[in-house]
Write an enzyme that holds these catalytic residues in place. Structure first.
Site, PDB file in Angstrom:
ATOM      1  N   ARG A  75       0.859  -1.192   0.000  1.00  0.00           N
ATOM      2  CA  ARG A  75       0.000   0.000   0.000  1.00  0.00           C
ATOM      3  C   ARG A  75       0.892   1.238   0.000  1.00  0.00           C
ATOM      4  O   ARG A  75       1.667   1.433   0.931  1.00  0.00           O
ATOM      5  CB  ARG A  75      -0.920  -0.020   1.224  1.00  0.00           C
ATOM      6  CG  ARG A  75      -1.769   1.215   1.359  1.00  0.00           C
ATOM      7  CD  ARG A  75      -2.760   1.108   2.519  1.00  0.00           C
ATOM      8  NE  ARG A  75      -3.552   2.306   2.581  1.00  0.00           N
ATOM      9  CZ  ARG A  75      -3.429   3.261   3.506  1.00  0.00           C
ATOM     10  NH1 ARG A  75      -2.552   3.138   4.492  1.00  0.00           N
ATOM     11  NH2 ARG A  75      -4.180   4.334   3.455  1.00  0.00           N
ATOM     12  N   HIS A 119      -2.979  10.972   0.228  1.00  0.00           N
ATOM     13  CA  HIS A 119      -2.504  10.786   1.606  1.00  0.00           C
ATOM     14  C   HIS A 119      -1.850  12.110   2.020  1.00  0.00           C
ATOM     15  O   HIS A 119      -0.649  12.185   2.263  1.00  0.00           O
ATOM     16  CB  HIS A 119      -1.538   9.599   1.675  1.00  0.00           C
ATOM     17  CG  HIS A 119      -1.251   9.091   3.063  1.00  0.00           C
ATOM     18  ND1 HIS A 119      -1.364   7.755   3.411  1.00  0.00           N
ATOM     19  CD2 HIS A 119      -0.840   9.714   4.185  1.00  0.00           C
ATOM     20  CE1 HIS A 119      -1.024   7.596   4.687  1.00  0.00           C
ATOM     21  NE2 HIS A 119      -0.697   8.769   5.180  1.00  0.00           N
ATOM     22  N   GLU A 164      -7.560   8.578   5.646  1.00  0.00           N
ATOM     23  CA  GLU A 164      -7.848   9.285   6.890  1.00  0.00           C
ATOM     24  C   GLU A 164      -8.316  10.726   6.683  1.00  0.00           C
ATOM     25  O   GLU A 164      -7.628  11.680   7.081  1.00  0.00           O
ATOM     26  CB  GLU A 164      -6.609   9.272   7.807  1.00  0.00           C
ATOM     27  CG  GLU A 164      -6.128   7.869   8.152  1.00  0.00           C
ATOM     28  CD  GLU A 164      -4.957   7.869   9.129  1.00  0.00           C
ATOM     29  OE1 GLU A 164      -4.523   8.945   9.560  1.00  0.00           O
ATOM     30  OE2 GLU A 164      -4.465   6.769   9.467  1.00  0.00           O
ATOM     31  N   ASN A 288      -7.770   2.070   9.515  1.00  0.00           N
ATOM     32  CA  ASN A 288      -6.480   2.289  10.185  1.00  0.00           C
ATOM     33  C   ASN A 288      -6.759   2.319  11.676  1.00  0.00           C
ATOM     34  O   ASN A 288      -7.488   3.193  12.159  1.00  0.00           O
ATOM     35  CB  ASN A 288      -5.850   3.617   9.749  1.00  0.00           C
ATOM     36  CG  ASN A 288      -5.422   3.591   8.285  1.00  0.00           C
ATOM     37  OD1 ASN A 288      -5.528   2.562   7.613  1.00  0.00           O
ATOM     38  ND2 ASN A 288      -4.952   4.725   7.782  1.00  0.00           N
ATOM     39  N   TYR A 290      -5.050   2.144  15.587  1.00  0.00           N
ATOM     40  CA  TYR A 290      -3.844   2.204  16.421  1.00  0.00           C
ATOM     41  C   TYR A 290      -4.150   2.029  17.900  1.00  0.00           C
ATOM     42  O   TYR A 290      -3.415   1.366  18.609  1.00  0.00           O
ATOM     43  CB  TYR A 290      -3.113   3.535  16.192  1.00  0.00           C
ATOM     44  CG  TYR A 290      -2.447   3.584  14.836  1.00  0.00           C
ATOM     45  CD1 TYR A 290      -1.169   3.081  14.660  1.00  0.00           C
ATOM     46  CD2 TYR A 290      -3.122   4.080  13.726  1.00  0.00           C
ATOM     47  CE1 TYR A 290      -0.565   3.081  13.406  1.00  0.00           C
ATOM     48  CE2 TYR A 290      -2.522   4.084  12.473  1.00  0.00           C
ATOM     49  CZ  TYR A 290      -1.248   3.577  12.325  1.00  0.00           C
ATOM     50  OH  TYR A 290      -0.663   3.562  11.081  1.00  0.00           O
ATOM     51  N   GLU A 353      -3.914   0.007   7.940  1.00  0.00           N
ATOM     52  CA  GLU A 353      -2.754   0.412   8.754  1.00  0.00           C
ATOM     53  C   GLU A 353      -2.941  -0.116  10.161  1.00  0.00           C
ATOM     54  O   GLU A 353      -4.025   0.004  10.752  1.00  0.00           O
ATOM     55  CB  GLU A 353      -2.625   1.943   8.877  1.00  0.00           C
ATOM     56  CG  GLU A 353      -2.072   2.620   7.668  1.00  0.00           C
ATOM     57  CD  GLU A 353      -1.920   4.133   7.852  1.00  0.00           C
ATOM     58  OE1 GLU A 353      -1.729   4.593   8.994  1.00  0.00           O
ATOM     59  OE2 GLU A 353      -1.997   4.840   6.832  1.00  0.00           O
TER      60      GLU A 353
HETATM   61  O1  IFM Z   1       2.203   7.944   9.795  1.00  0.00           O
HETATM   62  C1  IFM Z   1       0.823   7.966   9.919  1.00  0.00           C
HETATM   63  C2  IFM Z   1       0.166   7.751   8.563  1.00  0.00           C
HETATM   64  O2  IFM Z   1       0.573   8.683   7.640  1.00  0.00           O
HETATM   65  C3  IFM Z   1      -1.327   7.834   8.699  1.00  0.00           C
HETATM   66  N1  IFM Z   1      -1.808   6.999   9.747  1.00  0.00           N
HETATM   67  C4  IFM Z   1      -1.157   7.041  11.024  1.00  0.00           C
HETATM   68  C5  IFM Z   1       0.341   6.887  10.853  1.00  0.00           C
HETATM   69  C6  IFM Z   1       1.032   6.931  12.220  1.00  0.00           C
HETATM   70  O3  IFM Z   1       0.788   8.144  12.850  1.00  0.00           O
END
Ligand code: IFM
Length: 440
Positions: A75, A119, A164, A288, A290, A353
């Site tokens: 990706r 992006h 995002e 994505n 985290y 992600e």
């Molecule tokens: O580095 C970023 C990415 O560009 C977008 N998603 C979160 C990642 C970590 O912060």
């Protein structure tokens, strides 16, 4: 039988401004991130993406590395200012050629190219003309998307429009922590809408493609079951998740979000037919993920990215965190996926992600642990019937982490920023093994 079937797409992710460098080569125009990062005080250490990890010149070496890891998909994102230096009109053939060469190198190694069209590197002239708060930007984005699609659709099947949009809209136009650095809550809400409109226009125009969008979603829970904390969690869930999911998948903004934003905007930027355009049929949604969010009501006003809801605070449960200060909680990913399956049962999902920054370098057992937990959460979600079709580690390479500059390392491959030497971290070797075995 293994939870992950043969077609499960194991990949890794990067983005153009974070890795390419070569910001003034082959006719590339300036982006908002060139301008922002060159402005004193905007990024840690004054870091910029001017050189980054020099992927523009080293893409062949990087693809060889991907092949060594056995990646099934890569990706990456396409830099709009490389393809259209002015953000509109003339197409820069040399910019397109770079992505054609990269794609061919991937295909030669049997790695599926998985591009994202936006992006965050908006051409500076488009920002100068009003940026995402201006409606015209949606049309310009669709025009650019179609140009890239027409040039590369003979080689690429799956396309992601935006990465995002929450960050583009609210970090870029409300908090000013990201480019273009504006602090205008009303503009940020308009930006969110025009990002979605651009997505819908592009998705409808790319007729024969498998098109998706990538959203940064979170599992949001209240700190306690008091009415005030529950309301705070509802607000943040609205502004983080539902403000994007509902228009894209159900052609409507959530009523409570519109109410919460009533003080910020009159919504006169939403035109008839917009929501129908935004809800273009999609082949997939990228997630994505985290960290989870634990939210409480607050008596102190805080002008955060969550415009319209200044009386909320984010609760630290005191659990282990990554170097970003983000809580490590794979249960949040599982809860999120189960919720998405309940609310959108026919949708296919990819984790586009997931990963972590840690201060350790090549021997990164903490990152292995993070990845293992989250891949296990995907397996559990699949076992519960959620259609998760792929997983991309963020990130393949250490890279430019936006306002944090090069201070935070997310890569499974270490990059020495002086020599540009790439070294596999333990997590890269571990991930290669996961791919070879088809699971944990
Ligand atoms: O580095 C970023 C990415 O560009 C977008 N998603 C979160 C990642 C970590 O912060």
């Amino acid at each position: 039988m293994s939870t992950f079937d043969q077609s499960f797409l194991w990949g890794a992710a990067t983005s153009s401004y974070q890795i390419e460098g070569a910001t003034v080569e082959d006719g590339r125009g300036p982006s908002i991130w060139d301008t922002f990062s060159a402005t004193p005080g905007k990024t840690a250490n004054g870091d910029t993406g001017a050189v980054a990890v020099d992927h523009y010149h080293r893409y062949h070496e990087d693809v060889t590395l991907m092949a060594r890891l056995g990646l099934r998909a890569y990706r990456f994102s396409i830099a709009w200012p490389r393809v259209q230096p002015l953000g509109a009109g003339r197409i820069n053939q040399r910019g397109l050629d770079f992505y054609r060469k990269l794609t061919d190198a991937l295909l030669e190694q049997d790695i599926q190219p998985w591009p994202t069209l936006y992006h965050w590197d908006l051409p500076q002239p488009i920002e100068d003309a009003g940026g995402w708060p201006a409606r015209d930007t949606a049309a310009r984005f669709a025009e650019y998307a179609v140009a890239v699609y027409e040039a590369l659709s003979d080689r690429i099947t799956h396309w992601t429009t935006l990465n995002e949009p929450w960050c583009s809209a609210f970090l870029g136009y409300a908090t000013g922590r990201h480019a273009p650095g504006r602090r205008d809550p009303a503009a940020s809400v308009r930006a969110a809408h025009h990002l979605l409109l651009g997505h819908g226009l592009a998705a409808r125009a790319m007729r024969d493609a498998q098109v998706g969008i990538t959203l940064n979603l979170s599992h949001v829970s209240p700190r306690s079951d008091t009415a005030a904390d529950m309301d705070a969690a509802r607000r943040i869930d609205g502004m983080q998740n539902r403000i994007f999911l509902d228009p894209v998948l159900s052609a409507a903004y959530p009523d409570d979000v519109l109410d919460d934003l009533g003080e910020v905007t009159a919504f006169d930027h939403i035109q008839e037919g917009d929501l129908k355009t935004i809800a273009a049929p999609l082949a997939f949604v990228g997630i994505n993920y985290y960290a989870p969010m634990v939210v409480a009501a607050s008596t102190e006003r805080d002008e955060s990215a969550y415009v319209g809801s200044p009386y909320v605070s984010f609760h630290d449960r005191g659990r282990p965190q990554t170097a970003m200060g983000w809580e490590i909680d794979e249960q949040g990913l599982l809860e999120l996926l189960l919720r998405l399956e309940r609310e959108y049962p026919t949708q296919a999902w990819y984790i586009t992600e997931n990963g972590a920054a840690f201060d350790d370098e090549v021997h990164d057992s903490t990152r292995i642990d993070y990845l293992k937990r989250h891949i296990k959460a995907c397996a559990d979600a699949i076992d519960h019937g959620v259609t998760v079709k792929g997983y991309f580690v963020w990130s393949l390479l250490d890279n430019f982490e936006w306002a944090y500059g090069y201070a935070k390392r997310f890569g499974i491959v270490h990059v020495d920023y002086t020599t540009q030497r790439r070294t596999l971290k333990d997590s890269a070797r571990w991930y290669a093994d996961v791919i070879a075995r088809g699971g944990l």
